[in-house]
Design an enzyme around this catalytic site. Structure first.
Site, PDB file in Angstrom:
ATOM      1  N   TYR A 161      -2.867  -0.194  10.468  1.00  0.00           N
ATOM      2  CA  TYR A 161      -2.856  -0.561   9.052  1.00  0.00           C
ATOM      3  C   TYR A 161      -1.536  -0.145   8.396  1.00  0.00           C
ATOM      4  CZ  TYR A 161      -4.362  -0.738   4.141  1.00  0.00           C
ATOM      5  OH  TYR A 161      -4.471  -1.011   2.800  1.00  0.00           O
TER       6      TYR A 161
ATOM      7  N   SER B  19       0.833  -1.199   0.000  1.00  0.00           N
ATOM      8  CA  SER B  19       0.000   0.000   0.000  1.00  0.00           C
ATOM      9  C   SER B  19       0.867   1.248   0.000  1.00  0.00           C
ATOM     10  CB  SER B  19      -0.906   0.018   1.229  1.00  0.00           C
ATOM     11  OG  SER B  19      -1.588   1.249   1.339  1.00  0.00           O
TER      12      SER B  19
END
Length: 690
Positions: A580, A567
């Site tokens: 996250y 990501s």
């Protein structure tokens, strides 16, 4: 000058004959007792208007080259003019030059002609019957491949079915069968030595009835006359392993076996442990019979002339079995090269490869290989047919396949080589087996679709069994995709998923770690459970998947690709994102660490850094979207547009864009790239890699 327009409505005769032919073909082709996949051909003769003169013309419709009876359509039929076919014997140059007649079929086509005529066209066109079937039933082949097949055929059928000695398929065989049919008006068909059966009739119904009569009569004859143990007694230690042990041993051996079968070119695998096959491998005669090889041309074109057979019991230690397989593989390759050298002439096609297409492991089963899953599966089905033929022949006589030199003439036939040259170029990921985690929705689903579209077999792994099954069906079902249910936090489930994958396809070459979740909370509200869950699924889960993937790829010795869907958040420090972002940073560094460690094994490890893939995303739909929308103060339905406006390109990122990046890394053009992260974020300057 007036022109005559072709009648847009085909004649009733044409419609009726073609419809009856297709129906007969489907019924015969759908039953494996009658013929195997893409094996055999059927034909019908009738009339249709000549598109130029408008007058009725005698035609023959026959299954074209490469078609399958069970799924035949009108487009798969070749349509030829009978007057021209019947004129061909007058220009036939003789058996030594019979291959030249194949080109003559093009001059017999009616209109555009439909499918390409097969090598058996003469058999159908020259026989003086309106309907002809040529099939490869196990029961008929048992007689055709028996040592005293001619005598057995006479005992089984009397004068109604005539023996025709082995002759390679082609124009001369068509002449031979036509002469038999003319000389024996009482006959309904013939048994072709080492090849199959041919039946005929004045109507489609009569022809089908005669075909089925020959098949069932031969089956009854073999059953009534056959010995109780045609393959001999059970060999001590060679009985089938219990089902669970058998499955575990197959999974343990599959990557090694696939690697051996892929030395010349990569292959996809298939595993079969049908009881009939396991019984064959448990018996004392199986080494001798397997060494004789298959007989029917349709068989050995797909299975090679003989299989590789492990000469150890199924209960042998795994390390010993692997070592012996490697030794036997070297011997097999040397033997195949010698076979080629014995029979090749200066004009023979180059040797296509010396690896086996069939590997038999007593107590465990059969591994079969091909350029794709269907080809591998069909090769195994053909070898199972060969086992049935051996059983029948050994029951009533002894198995006697055609000479090795004749097998070579078929395997390295210039007409077969020409057929291979006409095949379309393989897609970029053909022969590759991919596993995608989190493939039941969103980015993972898009990746699975792209990899399948580029030719890969895809293992659709997801914690949601229903979603995995749906995507696998979207990709085309078992010959293209396998659904597996796996929680990536479980070592046992990951190992089980890879075991299913290698049994289904032989191994795994490309793994995409995509499974993930997300919780958006500020530090003060992030619980230890939030942290552990994020890291367990993404950081720990991708580690566990990579570890199992590396084990399988190492055993295959074919290299491989591991791709992490990381990501932008592994680089960019955004608000309310501690768990996250930290998990994604962990994944990002795993890419670098594994690239450094696995490179010497030919395994490339790369990553993709997407950002804000809202549309179709399981993560965003599961609450992450609402949380991030609240952080940025925008309506959730506007989140994708919001993210796009903060990028340099002002474009929204979709799952398909991430899938395209995965393909770019694995499709062949970046074969020297490892340890790389590719941003797919439409341009986020703060996330530029440094």
């Amino acid at each position: 000058m007036a022109t005559v327009a072709p009648d847009p409505h085909p004649s009733t005769s044409h419609t009726v004959e073609v419809s009856a032919l297709l129906g007969r073909s489907h019924r015969l082709g759908s039953d494996p007792r009658n013929t195997n996949y893409a094996g055999g051909n059927t034909s019908a003769k009738g009339t249709a208007p000549d598109p130029v003169t408008g007058t009725d013309t005698e035609l023959m419709w026959v299954k074209g080259s490469g078609g399958d009876l069970g799924t035949l359509t009108e487009g798969g039929l070749a349509a030829l003019r009978l007057d021209r076919l019947r004129a061909l014997p007058a220009v036939y140059p003789g058996a030594e030059r019979e291959d030249e007649m194949v080109a003559a079929y093009d001059y017999c086509l009616h209109g555009k002609g439909g499918a390409a005529p097969s090598i058996d066209t003469a058999m159908h066109g020259l026989v003086g019957a309106a309907h002809v079937d040529h099939l490869h039933p196990d029961s008929g082949l048992a007689l055709a491949c028996a040592k005293d097949g001619e005598k057995l055929t006479r005992e089984c059928f009397g004068d109604t079915v005539v023996w025709v000695p082995w002759r390679r398929p082609g124009f001369q065989l068509g002449l031979d069968i036509a002469a038999v049919q003319e000389a024996h008006p009482e006959a309904i068909g013939c048994v072709l030595g080492g090849h199959g059966i041919t039946a005929w009739g004045s109507t489609s119904e009569e022809c089908e009835r005669n075909s089925l009569h020959i098949i069932s009569t031969a089956e009854h004859f073999v059953t009534e006359r056959g010995s109780a143990e045609p393959f001999g007694a059970v060999r001590p230690g060679y009985a089938p392993l219990p089902p669970a042990e058998r499955a575990a041993r197959a999974a343990a051996l599959a990557p090694t076996v696939r690697g051996l079968a892929s030395c010349d070119r990569p292959q996809v695998g298939h595993f079969d442990d049908t009881p009939v096959l396991l019984d064959f491998l448990s018996r004392t005669k199986h080494p001798r019979l397997a060494a004789l090889g298959t007989s029917c041309p349709d068989h050995f074109l797909r299975t090679k002339v003989r299989p590789l057979v492990l000469d150890l019991p199924g209960e042998a230690p795994l390390e010993e079995a692997v070592a012996r397989l490697r030794e036997l593989h070297e011997e097999y390759r040397a033997d195949y090269r010698a076979y080629y050298a014995r029979h090749a002439s200066p004009g023979s096609p180059a040797m296509r490869g010396a690896d086996p297409a069939i590997v038999l492991v007593p107590g465990v089963g059969m591994f079969s290989f091909g350029k794709d899953k269907q080809t591998a599966r069909v090769a195994g089905e053909f070898y199972l047919n060969a086992v049935n033929v051996m059983r029948g022949a050994e029951s009533v006589s002894s198995y006697a396949p055609i000479e090795e030199s004749e097998k070579f003439r078929i395997e390295y036939w210039e007409l077969e080589e020409a057929k291979l040259r006409r095949m379309p170029a393989p897609r970029p990921l053909a022969t590759r087996v991919a596993m995608v985690t989190g493939a039941g929705s969103g980015i993972g689903r898009a990746i699975a679709h792209r990899l399948a579209a580029e030719g890969a077999c895809v293992v659709v792994a997801d914690v949601n069994a229903k979603s995995a099954g749906t995507v696998a069906e979207e990709l085309g079902g078992p010959d293209h995709a396998l659904p597996v249910t796996v929680d990536v936090t479980s070592e046992e489930q990951i190992a089980a998923a890879f075991a299913e994958a290698v049994r289904a396809f032989g191994g795994v070459d490309l793994v995409v770690s995509n499974a993930g979740i997300s919780v958006s909370k500020p530090l003060s509200e992030t619980t230890a459970a939030d942290w552990d869950r994020q890291h367990s699924i993404m950081a720990r889960g991708s580690f566990l998947v990579a570890r199992e993937a590396a084990r399988v790829m190492t055993e295959q010795n074919m290299g491989g690709d591991i791709v992490y869907i990381s990501s932008k958040n592994g680089v960019f420090a955004g608000p309310d994102n501690i768990a996250y972002g930290a998990a994604k940073a962990d994944q990002a560094h795993q890419v670098r660490l594994l690239a450094a460690e696995l490179g010497e094994r030919g395994i490339r490890v790369n990553g993709i850094n997407p950002d804000a893939v809202v549309r179709g995303s399981g993560i965003f739909a599961g609450g992450w979207g609402a949380q991030r929308a609240a952080v940025y103060g925008v309506p959730e339905e506007e989140l994708g547009r919001f993210y796009a406006q903060r990028t340099l390109l002002k474009r929204e990122v979709l799952p398909e864009h991430v899938a395209a990046a995965v393909f770019a890394l694995t499709g062949g053009d970046l074969s020297r790239t490892t340890g790389l992260h590719i941003p797919v974020d439409a341009g986020v300057a703060a996330a530029f890699l440094r």
